[in-house]
Write a protein that holds these residues in place. Structure first.
Motif, PDB file in Angstrom:
ATOM      1  N   UNK A 357       0.820  -1.214   0.000  1.00  0.00           N
ATOM      2  CA  UNK A 357       0.000   0.000   0.000  1.00  0.00           C
ATOM      3  C   UNK A 357       0.854   1.264   0.000  1.00  0.00           C
ATOM      4  N   UNK A 358       2.149   1.130   0.283  1.00  0.00           N
ATOM      5  CA  UNK A 358       3.060   2.271   0.296  1.00  0.00           C
ATOM      6  C   UNK A 358       4.041   2.238  -0.880  1.00  0.00           C
ATOM      7  N   UNK A 359       3.694   1.512  -1.917  1.00  0.00           N
ATOM      8  CA  UNK A 359       4.613   1.358  -3.045  1.00  0.00           C
ATOM      9  C   UNK A 359       4.890   2.694  -3.729  1.00  0.00           C
ATOM     10  N   UNK A 360       6.168   2.973  -3.958  1.00  0.00           N
ATOM     11  CA  UNK A 360       6.582   4.167  -4.696  1.00  0.00           C
ATOM     12  C   UNK A 360       6.711   3.893  -6.190  1.00  0.00           C
ATOM     13  N   UNK A 361       6.487   2.645  -6.546  1.00  0.00           N
ATOM     14  CA  UNK A 361       6.520   2.284  -7.970  1.00  0.00           C
ATOM     15  C   UNK A 361       5.197   2.693  -8.615  1.00  0.00           C
ATOM     16  N   UNK A 362       5.257   3.526  -9.646  1.00  0.00           N
ATOM     17  CA  UNK A 362       4.076   3.964 -10.375  1.00  0.00           C
ATOM     18  C   UNK A 362       4.211   3.496 -11.821  1.00  0.00           C
ATOM     19  N   UNK A 363       3.326   2.597 -12.201  1.00  0.00           N
ATOM     20  CA  UNK A 363       3.433   2.020 -13.541  1.00  0.00           C
ATOM     21  C   UNK A 363       3.356   3.086 -14.618  1.00  0.00           C
ATOM     22  N   UNK A 364       2.440   4.046 -14.430  1.00  0.00           N
ATOM     23  CA  UNK A 364       2.265   5.080 -15.456  1.00  0.00           C
ATOM     24  C   UNK A 364       3.500   5.963 -15.587  1.00  0.00           C
ATOM     25  N   UNK A 365       4.276   6.073 -14.499  1.00  0.00           N
ATOM     26  CA  UNK A 365       5.492   6.884 -14.539  1.00  0.00           C
ATOM     27  C   UNK A 365       6.660   6.101 -15.135  1.00  0.00           C
ATOM     28  N   UNK A 366       6.719   4.802 -14.822  1.00  0.00           N
ATOM     29  CA  UNK A 366       7.827   3.975 -15.289  1.00  0.00           C
ATOM     30  C   UNK A 366       7.644   3.488 -16.717  1.00  0.00           C
ATOM     31  N   UNK A 367       6.407   3.456 -17.196  1.00  0.00           N
ATOM     32  CA  UNK A 367       6.117   2.839 -18.489  1.00  0.00           C
ATOM     33  C   UNK A 367       6.744   3.604 -19.651  1.00  0.00           C
ATOM     34  N   UNK A 368       7.226   2.847 -20.642  1.00  0.00           N
ATOM     35  CA  UNK A 368       7.732   3.439 -21.877  1.00  0.00           C
ATOM     36  C   UNK A 368       6.584   3.798 -22.820  1.00  0.00           C
ATOM     37  N   UNK A 369       5.383   3.346 -22.467  1.00  0.00           N
ATOM     38  CA  UNK A 369       4.226   3.558 -23.330  1.00  0.00           C
ATOM     39  C   UNK A 369       3.443   4.810 -22.955  1.00  0.00           C
ATOM     40  N   UNK A 370       3.627   5.322 -21.726  1.00  0.00           N
ATOM     41  CA  UNK A 370       2.861   6.473 -21.271  1.00  0.00           C
ATOM     42  C   UNK A 370       3.806   7.519 -20.704  1.00  0.00           C
ATOM     43  N   UNK A 374       5.460  12.771 -16.764  1.00  0.00           N
ATOM     44  CA  UNK A 374       6.906  12.970 -16.921  1.00  0.00           C
ATOM     45  C   UNK A 374       7.170  13.594 -18.276  1.00  0.00           C
ATOM     46  N   UNK A 375       7.862  14.730 -18.298  1.00  0.00           N
ATOM     47  CA  UNK A 375       8.182  15.387 -19.560  1.00  0.00           C
ATOM     48  C   UNK A 375       9.566  14.945 -20.033  1.00  0.00           C
ATOM     49  N   UNK A 376       9.614  14.346 -21.208  1.00  0.00           N
ATOM     50  CA  UNK A 376      10.898  13.888 -21.753  1.00  0.00           C
ATOM     51  C   UNK A 376      11.871  15.052 -21.954  1.00  0.00           C
ATOM     52  N   UNK A 377      11.329  16.245 -22.220  1.00  0.00           N
ATOM     53  CA  UNK A 377      12.192  17.395 -22.462  1.00  0.00           C
ATOM     54  C   UNK A 377      12.984  17.787 -21.211  1.00  0.00           C
ATOM     55  N   UNK A 378      12.431  17.441 -20.025  1.00  0.00           N
ATOM     56  CA  UNK A 378      13.145  17.762 -18.782  1.00  0.00           C
ATOM     57  C   UNK A 378      14.490  17.037 -18.708  1.00  0.00           C
TER      58      UNK A 378
END
Length: 396
Positions: A357-370, A374-378
């Motif tokens: 329940x305290x996982x810092x892993x976020x699939x949407x943030x880590x995914x190469x598909x989404x 996260x801005x790639x330009x950063x």
């Protein structure tokens, strides 16, 4: 000054049985035999009977299994503590608890001295005596292996025969065994030839990987604030949990280690260890930390781990520096709660899943598909700043 009463850390084995008799004869005072039950599987009635037959004034046997597993073994899991990267320190964790309980007996029984059976070449003498000194510095310490005339265990066997003391060790099987709920260790005798593989019939807790089941077994371990609390959804006490993992790990050949380690006194020594449950817990706990610990907290903890392991191995459990580090480790475990799924197979522990329940892993943030916020330009500016010093160096 001659002691008035001694409390001996007594296991019932060759060394401490001889020491018990030797102390009585040498100091002509009452000796209390103290034994700690850490899950060695001893017949404690026989241990008591033997000590009394040798001449102990009293025999005190204390069940310390729950405290050992919860406060000592589980802390080592939380800290990820491994001495020289391999040793999970089953003996090192046990000694400060035994010595602490022994001191408490000495104070309660009005003794003015404590004694142990550790040899003059090993680590245990340091662990016992640093604990005595930390908790009751007024007690006299008697270390027979540093005082008496005996040179080795063959001398002890001869003395035991002379005094009519039954001993479990024979010249045909001279290697030393130390057991508790966390591990079994083997050293000495035929194991001192570091080129030779240990005999298969020596091992007690584990199958060899070759003889382990051909079918893998999946298990799930639940943790609460870094501490294991359940297996496959079944809540268990610390002792029950470790016993179950010892069985499962042993069945699948998990947890054998053969290493040459650096003793605190400066000698290299070969140790063979079986720690099936502890090995499973270390791997599972680390997998859960990977998703619940902040990166910098994890890195700080990793830098501290060798020091924590060293302090445990050397015997500084009750030192101020260790207690400070202990508090810090407990602080890091506040969100290490969740479940880890593992596969046990032929000596391997393979992580197959983890959730919290305290996982810092976020699939949407880590995914190469989404993009997931996260801005790639950063990344462009981030790389530029980190490359600045490298570009500067390249101009020379």
């Amino acid at each position: 000054m001659k002691p008035k009463k001694i409390v001996l850390a007594y296991s019932g084995g060759l060394d401490t049985s001889v020491i018990l008799k030797w102390l009585i004869e040498r100091y002509q005072c009452p000796v209390i035999a103290f034994s700690a039950d850490l899950g060695q599987g001893e017949d404690w009635e026989e241990v008591k009977k033997k000590a009394l037959s040798i001449g102990a004034e009293k025999v005190i046997i204390q069940d310390l299994k729950q405290e050992f597993v919860k406060e000592y073994c589980f802390f080592a899991i939380k800290a990820g503590a491994r001495y020289e990267d391999w040793y999970l320190m089953g003996t090192s964790l046990a000694r400060p608890l035994i010595a602490k309980a022994q001191v408490e007996v000495a104070l309660r029984e009005g003794a003015d001295a404590v004694s142990h059976g550790a040899t003059g070449k090993g680590n245990d003498q340091v662990r016992f005596e640093l604990t005595y000194s930390s908790l009751a510095p007024h007690l006299k310490i008697i270390a027979p292996w540093r005082e008496w005339e005996f040179k080795g265990r063959s001398d002890l066997i001869a003395y035991a025969k002379e005094k009519g003391i039954p001993v479990p060790v024979t010249p045909e099987k001279p290697y030393s065994i130390d057991a508790n709920l966390f591990h079994i260790s083997y050293e000495g005798g035929i194991l001192e030839d570091i080129w030779q593989e240990p005999p298969e019939d020596m091992f007690i807790l584990t199958n060899s990987p070759e003889k382990a089941p051909d079918k893998p077994e999946y298990i799930e371990i639940d943790f609460d604030r870094g501490e294991p609390v359940a297996i496959n959804g079944e809540a268990l006490s610390p002792v029950e949990l470790l016993q179950k993992l010892n069985y499962l790990g042993g069945l699948h050949g998990v947890g054998r280690v053969d290493m040459v380690e650096n003793r605190y006194v400066g000698i290299k020594s070969r140790g063979i260890y079986e720690t099936p449950g502890g090995t499973i817990l270390h791997i599972a706990h680390r997998a859960l930390e990977q998703i619940t610990l902040d990166r910098e907290v994890m890195r700080l903890k990793d830098t501290l781990m060798p020091k924590i392991a060293e302090l445990i191995y050397y015997g500084y459990w009750f030192s101020p520096e260790f207690q400070a580090l202990k508090h810090l480790i407990e602080e890091t475990q506040e969100r290490v709660t969740g479940t880890v799924r593992l596969k046990l197979y032929k000596g391997n522990v393979i992580v197959c899943g983890r959730k919290s329940p305290f996982s810092l892993y976020k699939k949407e943030l880590a995914s190469f598909e989404e993009e997931g916020g996260y801005s790639h330009k950063d990344a462009e500016g981030f790389i530029r700043l980190n490359a600045l010093r490298l570009k500067n160096l390249a101009t020379f």
